[in-house]
Design an enzyme around this catalytic site. Structure first.
Site, PDB file in Angstrom:
ATOM      1  N   THR A  14       0.843  -1.193   0.000  1.00  0.00           N
ATOM      2  CA  THR A  14       0.000   0.000   0.000  1.00  0.00           C
ATOM      3  C   THR A  14       0.877   1.241   0.000  1.00  0.00           C
ATOM      4  OG1 THR A  14      -1.800   1.155   1.140  1.00  0.00           O
ATOM      5  CG2 THR A  14      -0.136   0.124   2.518  1.00  0.00           C
ATOM      6  N   HIS A  15       0.309   2.347  -0.496  1.00  0.00           N
ATOM      7  CA  HIS A  15       0.958   3.645  -0.409  1.00  0.00           C
ATOM      8  C   HIS A  15       0.177   4.536   0.545  1.00  0.00           C
ATOM      9  CE1 HIS A  15       2.997   2.058  -3.890  1.00  0.00           C
ATOM     10  NE2 HIS A  15       3.748   3.134  -4.008  1.00  0.00           N
ATOM     11  N   GLY A  18      -2.345   5.460   6.431  1.00  0.00           N
ATOM     12  CA  GLY A  18      -3.374   5.045   7.370  1.00  0.00           C
ATOM     13  C   GLY A  18      -3.559   3.546   7.382  1.00  0.00           C
ATOM     14  N   ASP A  75      -7.725  -6.467  -0.813  1.00  0.00           N
ATOM     15  CA  ASP A  75      -8.649  -5.870  -1.768  1.00  0.00           C
ATOM     16  C   ASP A  75     -10.040  -6.055  -1.173  1.00  0.00           C
ATOM     17  OD1 ASP A  75      -8.661  -4.484  -4.347  1.00  0.00           O
ATOM     18  OD2 ASP A  75     -10.041  -6.053  -4.960  1.00  0.00           O
ATOM     19  N   PHE A 166     -16.664   5.747   6.021  1.00  0.00           N
ATOM     20  CA  PHE A 166     -16.359   6.294   4.700  1.00  0.00           C
ATOM     21  C   PHE A 166     -16.966   5.382   3.641  1.00  0.00           C
ATOM     22  CE2 PHE A 166     -12.998   3.437   5.996  1.00  0.00           C
ATOM     23  CZ  PHE A 166     -12.781   2.656   4.870  1.00  0.00           C
ATOM     24  N   TYR A 168     -19.264   3.485   1.321  1.00  0.00           N
ATOM     25  CA  TYR A 168     -20.681   3.130   1.336  1.00  0.00           C
ATOM     26  C   TYR A 168     -21.223   2.913   2.753  1.00  0.00           C
ATOM     27  CZ  TYR A 168     -19.957   2.093  -3.673  1.00  0.00           C
ATOM     28  OH  TYR A 168     -19.657   2.172  -5.012  1.00  0.00           O
ATOM     29  N   LYS A 189     -17.355  -1.093  14.891  1.00  0.00           N
ATOM     30  CA  LYS A 189     -17.389  -1.416  13.461  1.00  0.00           C
ATOM     31  C   LYS A 189     -16.182  -2.267  13.080  1.00  0.00           C
ATOM     32  CE  LYS A 189     -16.317   0.447   8.981  1.00  0.00           C
ATOM     33  NZ  LYS A 189     -15.799   1.582   8.198  1.00  0.00           N
TER      34      LYS A 189
END
Length: 209
Positions: A14-15, A18, A75, A166, A168, A189
């Site tokens: 990842t870039h 967070g 993903d 964030f 949906y 969550k």
């Protein structure tokens, strides 16, 4: 028998700082030192897969081959039953603005509206079941890999509700709850999310006795 990580360095494909922080916190108790692909200057490969697993593996293999270390990629996205699993791997793409629409960033309200519009076209009694999906892929430089799939089933509501979360989240109500993901305390969550489900499977397989 699945190959084990066994501690040491792990490249997170990842870039996003967070996401690196979130994954590092989850794997730190198991002796893993997480390094982002971005900090190593590794390129982001085209996500040409048609499934979450294919795209996660593309990213993990690219990072592992380029770094010479084991790599982890994820993903994820939303699948709506009545829409044949769409938006699926195109979950983020549905939020992309075109150049003629102004700001080229993501418009998640537009994406939520697109899903709702398609459901309404199917009729008022349409099944609104949906699920968030997450696939984690670990790849080693020699080509070996392991895949872990998680999901959080629920249903869609309209109009959007809540200010947290964030994507949906404002229209997704997880099974057994009355609040949307954007209304639920974020710690709660994260404990019931699709990513939590996938990570629980990874930890049990990689670090369990």
């Amino acid at each position: 028998m699945t190959r084990k990580l066994g501690g040491g360095s792990l490249v997170i494909a990842t870039h996003n700082s967070g996401k690196l922080k979130e994954i590092s916190a989850l794997l730190d108790p198991y002796g893993m030192k997480c390094i982002s692909a971005g900090s190593l200057g590794l390129p982001e490969p085209p996500e040409t897969g048609t499934t979450f697993a294919e795209n996660a593996l593309i990213k993990a293999r690219s990072a592992a081959e380029a770094s010479g270390l084991a790599a982890l990629a994820d993903d994820s996205g939303l699948g709506v039953d009545a829409l044949g699993g769409r938006p699926g791997v195109y979950t983020a793409d549905w939020a992309e603005r075109q150049w003629f629409e102004g700001d080229p960033g993501r418009d998640w309200y537009m994406a939520m509206g697109k899903v709702e519009g398609m459901l309404q076209q199917l009729g008022s009694d349409t099944d609104r079941s949906a699920a968030f999906h997450c696939v984690l892929a670990i790849a080693w430089p020699d080509g070996e890999h392991a895949i872990y799939e998680g999901q959080c089933p629920g249903s869609l509501t309209w109009p959007p509700r809540g200010e947290m979360g964030f994507g949906y989240d404002p229209v997704f109500i997880p099974n057994g709850r009355e609040q949307t993901f954007a209304e639920i305390d974020q710690a709660e969550k994260h404990s019931i999310s699709h990513r939590a489900d996938a990570f629980a499977k990874l930890v049990a397989d990689q670090f369990g006795s």
